[in-house]
Design a protein around this motif. Structure first.
Motif, PDB file in Angstrom:
ATOM      1  N   ALA A 147      16.443  20.380  28.866  1.00 55.08           N
ATOM      2  CA  ALA A 147      16.233  20.073  30.279  1.00 55.08           C
ATOM      3  C   ALA A 147      15.467  18.776  30.493  1.00 55.08           C
ATOM      4  N   GLY A 148      15.105  18.093  29.406  1.00 54.89           N
ATOM      5  CA  GLY A 148      14.450  16.798  29.532  1.00 54.89           C
ATOM      6  C   GLY A 148      15.468  15.703  29.807  1.00 54.89           C
ATOM      7  N   GLY A 149      14.979  14.500  30.045  1.00 52.78           N
ATOM      8  CA  GLY A 149      15.882  13.385  30.327  1.00 52.78           C
ATOM      9  C   GLY A 149      16.912  13.185  29.240  1.00 52.78           C
ATOM     10  N   MET A 150      16.456  13.145  27.986  1.00 50.28           N
ATOM     11  CA  MET A 150      17.379  12.988  26.860  1.00 50.28           C
ATOM     12  C   MET A 150      18.269  14.207  26.709  1.00 50.28           C
ATOM     13  N   GLY A 151      17.683  15.389  26.802  1.00 49.42           N
ATOM     14  CA  GLY A 151      18.447  16.603  26.583  1.00 49.42           C
ATOM     15  C   GLY A 151      19.588  16.773  27.568  1.00 49.42           C
ATOM     16  N   LEU A 152      19.349  16.468  28.837  1.00 52.56           N
ATOM     17  CA  LEU A 152      20.397  16.600  29.840  1.00 52.56           C
ATOM     18  C   LEU A 152      21.546  15.639  29.566  1.00 52.56           C
ATOM     19  N   LEU A 153      21.228  14.413  29.141  1.00 49.41           N
ATOM     20  CA  LEU A 153      22.283  13.448  28.827  1.00 49.41           C
ATOM     21  C   LEU A 153      23.025  13.842  27.554  1.00 49.41           C
ATOM     22  N   LEU A 154      22.285  14.245  26.511  1.00 50.11           N
ATOM     23  CA  LEU A 154      22.928  14.674  25.272  1.00 50.11           C
ATOM     24  C   LEU A 154      23.876  15.843  25.519  1.00 50.11           C
ATOM     25  N   THR A 155      23.421  16.808  26.305  1.00 51.92           N
ATOM     26  CA  THR A 155      24.258  17.968  26.588  1.00 51.92           C
ATOM     27  C   THR A 155      25.547  17.564  27.281  1.00 51.92           C
ATOM     28  N   GLN A 156      25.449  16.725  28.295  1.00 57.15           N
ATOM     29  CA  GLN A 156      26.650  16.318  29.035  1.00 57.15           C
ATOM     30  C   GLN A 156      27.609  15.510  28.166  1.00 57.15           C
ATOM     31  N   ILE A 157      27.074  14.586  27.385  1.00 61.32           N
ATOM     32  CA  ILE A 157      27.952  13.749  26.567  1.00 61.32           C
ATOM     33  C   ILE A 157      28.579  14.556  25.442  1.00 61.32           C
ATOM     34  N   ALA A 158      27.818  15.472  24.843  1.00 58.50           N
ATOM     35  CA  ALA A 158      28.394  16.345  23.819  1.00 58.50           C
ATOM     36  C   ALA A 158      29.529  17.182  24.403  1.00 58.50           C
ATOM     37  N   LYS A 159      29.374  17.655  25.641  1.00 58.60           N
ATOM     38  CA  LYS A 159      30.449  18.405  26.286  1.00 58.60           C
ATOM     39  C   LYS A 159      31.662  17.511  26.560  1.00 58.60           C
ATOM     40  N   LEU A 160      31.422  16.254  26.958  1.00 52.60           N
ATOM     41  CA  LEU A 160      32.532  15.324  27.146  1.00 52.60           C
ATOM     42  C   LEU A 160      33.329  15.145  25.855  1.00 52.60           C
ATOM     43  N   ARG A 161      32.650  15.277  24.718  1.00 52.72           N
ATOM     44  CA  ARG A 161      33.298  15.111  23.414  1.00 52.72           C
ATOM     45  C   ARG A 161      33.893  16.417  22.887  1.00 52.72           C
ATOM     46  N   GLY A 162      33.756  17.494  23.658  1.00 57.54           N
ATOM     47  CA  GLY A 162      34.398  18.741  23.275  1.00 57.54           C
ATOM     48  C   GLY A 162      33.566  19.682  22.448  1.00 57.54           C
ATOM     49  N   ALA A 163      32.246  19.513  22.437  1.00 59.46           N
ATOM     50  CA  ALA A 163      31.378  20.354  21.613  1.00 59.46           C
ATOM     51  C   ALA A 163      30.991  21.642  22.342  1.00 59.46           C
ATOM     52  N   ARG A 164      30.599  22.628  21.547  1.00 61.53           N
ATOM     53  CA  ARG A 164      29.886  23.789  22.061  1.00 61.53           C
ATOM     54  C   ARG A 164      28.400  23.469  21.931  1.00 61.53           C
ATOM     55  N   VAL A 165      27.659  23.510  23.041  1.00 60.99           N
ATOM     56  CA  VAL A 165      26.269  23.067  23.060  1.00 60.99           C
ATOM     57  C   VAL A 165      25.336  24.267  23.206  1.00 60.99           C
ATOM     58  N   ILE A 166      24.386  24.336  22.286  1.00 60.40           N
ATOM     59  CA  ILE A 166      23.293  25.298  22.369  1.00 60.40           C
ATOM     60  C   ILE A 166      22.030  24.497  22.651  1.00 60.40           C
ATOM     61  N   GLY A 167      21.321  24.846  23.711  1.00 58.62           N
ATOM     62  CA  GLY A 167      20.111  24.117  24.072  1.00 58.62           C
ATOM     63  C   GLY A 167      18.881  24.983  23.931  1.00 58.62           C
ATOM     64  N   THR A 168      17.744  24.355  23.702  1.00 59.50           N
ATOM     65  CA  THR A 168      16.460  25.053  23.730  1.00 59.50           C
ATOM     66  C   THR A 168      15.634  24.529  24.893  1.00 59.50           C
ATOM     67  N   VAL A 169      14.926  25.444  25.558  1.00 61.31           N
ATOM     68  CA  VAL A 169      14.047  25.109  26.674  1.00 61.31           C
ATOM     69  C   VAL A 169      12.841  26.032  26.618  1.00 61.31           C
ATOM     70  N   SER A 170      11.853  25.773  27.474  1.00 53.78           N
ATOM     71  CA  SER A 170      10.625  26.564  27.460  1.00 53.78           C
ATOM     72  C   SER A 170      10.469  27.491  28.658  1.00 53.78           C
ATOM     73  N   THR A 171      11.268  27.295  29.723  1.00 54.40           N
ATOM     74  CA  THR A 171      11.089  28.097  30.932  1.00 54.40           C
ATOM     75  C   THR A 171      12.438  28.464  31.546  1.00 54.40           C
ATOM     76  N   ASP A 172      12.406  29.456  32.452  1.00 62.00           N
ATOM     77  CA  ASP A 172      13.619  29.849  33.159  1.00 62.00           C
ATOM     78  C   ASP A 172      14.135  28.709  34.036  1.00 62.00           C
ATOM     79  N   GLU A 173      13.211  27.978  34.672  1.00 65.87           N
ATOM     80  CA  GLU A 173      13.621  26.848  35.512  1.00 65.87           C
ATOM     81  C   GLU A 173      14.374  25.803  34.695  1.00 65.87           C
ATOM     82  N   LYS A 174      13.878  25.520  33.500  1.00 64.81           N
ATOM     83  CA  LYS A 174      14.547  24.536  32.659  1.00 64.81           C
ATOM     84  C   LYS A 174      15.880  25.061  32.130  1.00 64.81           C
ATOM     85  N   GLU A 175      15.977  26.373  31.932  1.00 67.13           N
ATOM     86  CA  GLU A 175      17.263  26.942  31.511  1.00 67.13           C
ATOM     87  C   GLU A 175      18.334  26.687  32.559  1.00 67.13           C
ATOM     88  N   VAL A 176      17.977  26.822  33.830  1.00 66.96           N
ATOM     89  CA  VAL A 176      18.938  26.564  34.900  1.00 66.96           C
ATOM     90  C   VAL A 176      19.454  25.132  34.818  1.00 66.96           C
TER      91      VAL A 176
END
Length: 319
Positions: A147-176
């Motif tokens: 949910a950080g600046g880098m993490g949000l961009l990495l997640t989106q770009i990895a999805k653009l490339r067709g990956a399955r993305v597993i993320g780690t976060v510390s709170t429910d708000e960040k999970e959203v």
């Protein structure tokens, strides 16, 4: 002009907002009226002296604004152009001088604030997903601090490339936020390696880890044999020395400590990565989440909030 000046390394209180001489423009350089400056952990490392700079200095390596003047031997830029840059010092100021070779033209459809928010982290996310580990459709990737600046961009770009993305976060708000960016699965940090193996069977192809010491050992354990550990940052502190036998133990792993400078070493590579990033933003395929905007004079508060994990997405300073 007004600027943030660091005269001694230390806590956020060393970020002094003061009058400062205008930067001198040499041949091959461009003077920019700064519209927004990006705040990044590299700025914290400079401030505390982990990555030492000569004192005094104006921090900030990322920004965007409007060209105020062009120096001799500059081609391709004119007064009034909207531009952005990364890995050029002196961004926490109302004016900055940038070598034309490192300057990027911002296309229509991308505002200066968004450009300042996405340039450094966008370039980093691009090289991590296209060059450090070239994601293929179907790859499984782990993104820390999703949910950080880098993490949000990495997640989106990895999805653009067709990956399955597993993320780690510390709170429910960040999970959203991570799920809104496209993360397929979102985990908390405690015991994440076991959870990753439960989800994947054999582990992920690549871990993108900007956290460092707090996650490093489990990140290795979350990889499948011959997986790649891309340690691109150390927000929780530097990783202690590593015994290479650990890589063998986990299945012939690859470990790299990449940095942006090596991946934008040529003008062609810089423009390639920036063109992709700005193009995705302009088309709506890549969303930039700006969570906090602070007046330039409040740079110390911006650093405090960044270090305390009170921010999500990107933090900007506005002159």
């Amino acid at each position: 002009m007004r600027a943030i000046v660091v005269s001694a390394t230390g806590g956020p209180e060393v970020l002094a907002y003061t009058d400062h001489p205008d930067p001198e423009m040499n041949p091959g350089e461009v003077l920019v009226d700064v519209a927004a400056s990006g705040v990044n952990f590299i700025d914290v490392y400079h401030r505390i002296g982990r990555y030492p700079l000569s004192l005094p200095f104006v921090p900030g390596e990322e920004g965007a604004g409007v060209v105020a003047a062009v120096g001799e031997d500059v081609e391709g830029f004119a007064v009034g152009d909207t531009v952005a840059w990364a890995q050029v010092p002196g961004g926490y100021a109302t004016r900055a001088v940038v070598p034309a070779s490192r300057l990027l033209r911002v296309p229509e459809g991308v505002t200066p604030e968004v450009a300042a928010a996405v340039t450094l982290q966008g370039l980093t996310a691009h090289y991590l997903t296209h060059s450090t580990y070239d994601i293929k459709p179907g790859d499984e990737v782990l993104v820390h601090a999703a949910a950080g600046g880098m993490g949000l961009l990495l997640t989106q770009i990895a999805k653009l490339r067709g990956a399955r993305v597993i993320g780690t976060v510390s709170t429910d708000e960040k999970e959203v936020l991570a799920r809104q960016a496209g993360a397929d699965e979102v985990l908390r940090y405690r015991g994440f390696a076991d959870a990753v193996r439960d989800l994947t069977g054999s582990g992920v192809h690549v871990v993108y880890d900007g956290v460092g010491a707090a996650t490093f050992d489990e990140s290795l354990a979350a990889l499948r044999p011959r997986g790649m550990m891309a340690l691109y940052g150390q927000a929780s502190g530097p990783v202690p020395p590593v015994d290479p036998q650990v890589l063998a133990k986990h299945g012939s792993l690859f470990l790299t400590r990449p940095s942006l400078g090596a991946y934008i070493a040529t003008r062609d590579e810089l423009v390639w990565r920036a063109s992709d990033i700005f193009g995705w933003v302009a088309s709506g395929r890549l969303r930039v989440h700006i969570s906090h905007r602070y007046p330039l004079a409040e740079a110390a508060r911006a650093h405090e909030d960044l270090e305390a994990r009170r921010t999500t997405g990107k933090v900007l300073l506005i002159p």
